[in-house]
Design a protein around this motif. Structure first.
Motif, PDB file in Angstrom:
ATOM      1  N   ALA A  16      10.146  17.693   6.623  1.00 17.91           N
ATOM      2  CA  ALA A  16       9.313  16.988   7.593  1.00 17.91           C
ATOM      3  C   ALA A  16       8.330  16.080   6.877  1.00 17.91           C
ATOM      4  O   ALA A  16       7.797  16.413   5.829  1.00 17.91           O
ATOM      5  N   ASP A  17       8.136  14.906   7.423  1.00 21.05           N
ATOM      6  CA  ASP A  17       7.161  13.954   6.902  1.00 21.05           C
ATOM      7  C   ASP A  17       5.940  13.959   7.805  1.00 21.05           C
ATOM      8  O   ASP A  17       6.063  14.111   9.015  1.00 21.05           O
ATOM      9  N   LEU A  18       4.800  13.771   7.195  1.00 24.01           N
ATOM     10  CA  LEU A  18       3.587  13.644   7.972  1.00 24.01           C
ATOM     11  C   LEU A  18       3.526  12.217   8.490  1.00 24.01           C
ATOM     12  O   LEU A  18       3.617  11.265   7.726  1.00 24.01           O
ATOM     13  N   SER A  19       3.419  12.086   9.779  1.00 23.82           N
ATOM     14  CA  SER A  19       3.310  10.745  10.336  1.00 23.82           C
ATOM     15  C   SER A  19       2.133  10.709  11.293  1.00 23.82           C
ATOM     16  O   SER A  19       1.822  11.697  11.953  1.00 23.82           O
ATOM     17  N   VAL A  20       1.486   9.582  11.325  1.00 25.77           N
ATOM     18  CA  VAL A  20       0.322   9.409  12.174  1.00 25.77           C
ATOM     19  C   VAL A  20       0.568   8.197  13.052  1.00 25.77           C
ATOM     20  O   VAL A  20       0.865   7.123  12.559  1.00 25.77           O
ATOM     21  N   ASP A  21       0.493   8.394  14.330  1.00 24.85           N
ATOM     22  CA  ASP A  21       0.643   7.303  15.276  1.00 24.85           C
ATOM     23  C   ASP A  21      -0.765   6.849  15.652  1.00 24.85           C
ATOM     24  O   ASP A  21      -1.500   7.576  16.320  1.00 24.85           O
ATOM     25  N   ALA A  98      -9.078   4.925  10.658  1.00 20.21           N
ATOM     26  CA  ALA A  98      -9.515   3.909   9.693  1.00 20.21           C
ATOM     27  C   ALA A  98      -9.069   4.275   8.281  1.00 20.21           C
ATOM     28  O   ALA A  98      -8.625   3.417   7.511  1.00 20.21           O
ATOM     29  N   SER A  99      -9.163   5.551   7.940  1.00 21.61           N
ATOM     30  CA  SER A  99      -8.768   6.012   6.613  1.00 21.61           C
ATOM     31  C   SER A  99      -7.275   5.814   6.373  1.00 21.61           C
ATOM     32  O   SER A  99      -6.859   5.339   5.319  1.00 21.61           O
ATOM     33  N   HIS A 100      -6.459   6.151   7.370  1.00 24.60           N
ATOM     34  CA  HIS A 100      -5.013   5.979   7.229  1.00 24.60           C
ATOM     35  C   HIS A 100      -4.641   4.504   7.131  1.00 24.60           C
ATOM     36  O   HIS A 100      -3.757   4.140   6.359  1.00 24.60           O
ATOM     37  N   ALA A 101      -5.320   3.662   7.874  1.00 28.64           N
ATOM     38  CA  ALA A 101      -5.053   2.225   7.802  1.00 28.64           C
ATOM     39  C   ALA A 101      -5.393   1.686   6.419  1.00 28.64           C
ATOM     40  O   ALA A 101      -4.642   0.887   5.842  1.00 28.64           O
ATOM     41  N   LYS A 102      -6.518   2.135   5.845  1.00 29.18           N
ATOM     42  CA  LYS A 102      -6.903   1.692   4.498  1.00 29.18           C
ATOM     43  C   LYS A 102      -5.908   2.194   3.464  1.00 29.18           C
ATOM     44  O   LYS A 102      -5.515   1.449   2.558  1.00 29.18           O
ATOM     45  N   GLU A 103      -5.496   3.447   3.568  1.00 28.34           N
ATOM     46  CA  GLU A 103      -4.512   3.988   2.628  1.00 28.34           C
ATOM     47  C   GLU A 103      -3.197   3.219   2.716  1.00 28.34           C
ATOM     48  O   GLU A 103      -2.560   2.939   1.695  1.00 28.34           O
ATOM     49  N   ILE A 107      -1.460   1.244  -0.389  1.00 23.51           N
ATOM     50  CA  ILE A 107      -0.082   1.510  -0.806  1.00 23.51           C
ATOM     51  C   ILE A 107       0.719   0.216  -0.819  1.00 23.51           C
ATOM     52  O   ILE A 107       1.463  -0.062  -1.767  1.00 23.51           O
ATOM     53  N   LYS A 108       0.562  -0.596   0.221  1.00 22.77           N
ATOM     54  CA  LYS A 108       1.270  -1.878   0.272  1.00 22.77           C
ATOM     55  C   LYS A 108       0.859  -2.772  -0.892  1.00 22.77           C
ATOM     56  O   LYS A 108       1.703  -3.433  -1.509  1.00 22.77           O
ATOM     57  N   ALA A 109      -0.432  -2.797  -1.204  1.00 26.50           N
ATOM     58  CA  ALA A 109      -0.916  -3.611  -2.315  1.00 26.50           C
ATOM     59  C   ALA A 109      -0.362  -3.107  -3.639  1.00 26.50           C
ATOM     60  O   ALA A 109       0.040  -3.899  -4.508  1.00 26.50           O
ATOM     61  N   ALA A 110      -0.312  -1.792  -3.811  1.00 25.98           N
ATOM     62  CA  ALA A 110       0.223  -1.217  -5.050  1.00 25.98           C
ATOM     63  C   ALA A 110       1.705  -1.532  -5.197  1.00 25.98           C
ATOM     64  O   ALA A 110       2.182  -1.857  -6.296  1.00 25.98           O
ATOM     65  N   LEU A 111       2.448  -1.449  -4.103  1.00 25.20           N
ATOM     66  CA  LEU A 111       3.878  -1.771  -4.155  1.00 25.20           C
ATOM     67  C   LEU A 111       4.097  -3.245  -4.453  1.00 25.20           C
ATOM     68  O   LEU A 111       4.974  -3.609  -5.238  1.00 25.20           O
TER      69      LEU A 111
END
Length: 121
Positions: A16-21, A98-103, A107-111
């Motif tokens: 299972a993956d943790l997902s946040v809607d 807000a925290s999940h959006a920043k993370e 992640i996108k920037a690191a990729l």
């Protein structure tokens, strides 16, 4: 030392993956905020009249007055606890969203940076 625990549910895949809607978090946070507003207004609706009635009844020697005063103090205490819980839920979900959006942005920037790095080799 042994801690009691609930046995794991059968049938799970274990992958299972943790997902946040974000929409669901926002909806729950908004509901908690709205509930807080209604409780703050409506929960104190009869506070003044109940206190006055308790004082008047006690002043005339009725035991009901002290009982009503106890009910009022208990209600106020429990209302405060519920208001704090609603505020905590609302604030926590706002922070989580807000925290999940920043993370996600990090992640996108690191990729993106790692893709650029491969062209320099």
């Amino acid at each position: 030392m042994r801690l009691n625990q609930v046995a794991p549910e059968s049938g799970g895949s274990g992958n299972a993956d943790l997902s946040v809607d974000q929409d669901k978090l926002g909806a729950i946070g908004s509901a908690a905020y709205a509930l807080h507003g209604r409780l703050a207004k409506d929960g104190k609706h009869a506070e003044a009249s109940t206190g006055e009635a308790a004082t008047q009844l006690s002043g005339h020697g009725f035991l009901t007055g002290s009982a009503m005063s106890t009910v009022q103090r208990t209600w106020s205490s429990q209302l405060g606890t519920l208001l704090d819980a609603c505020a905590n839920i609302s604030n926590h979900l706002d922070y989580s969203a807000a925290s999940h959006a920043k993370e996600e942005q990090d992640i996108k920037a690191a990729l993106a940076a790692s893709r650029i790095d491969q062209y320099f080799k």
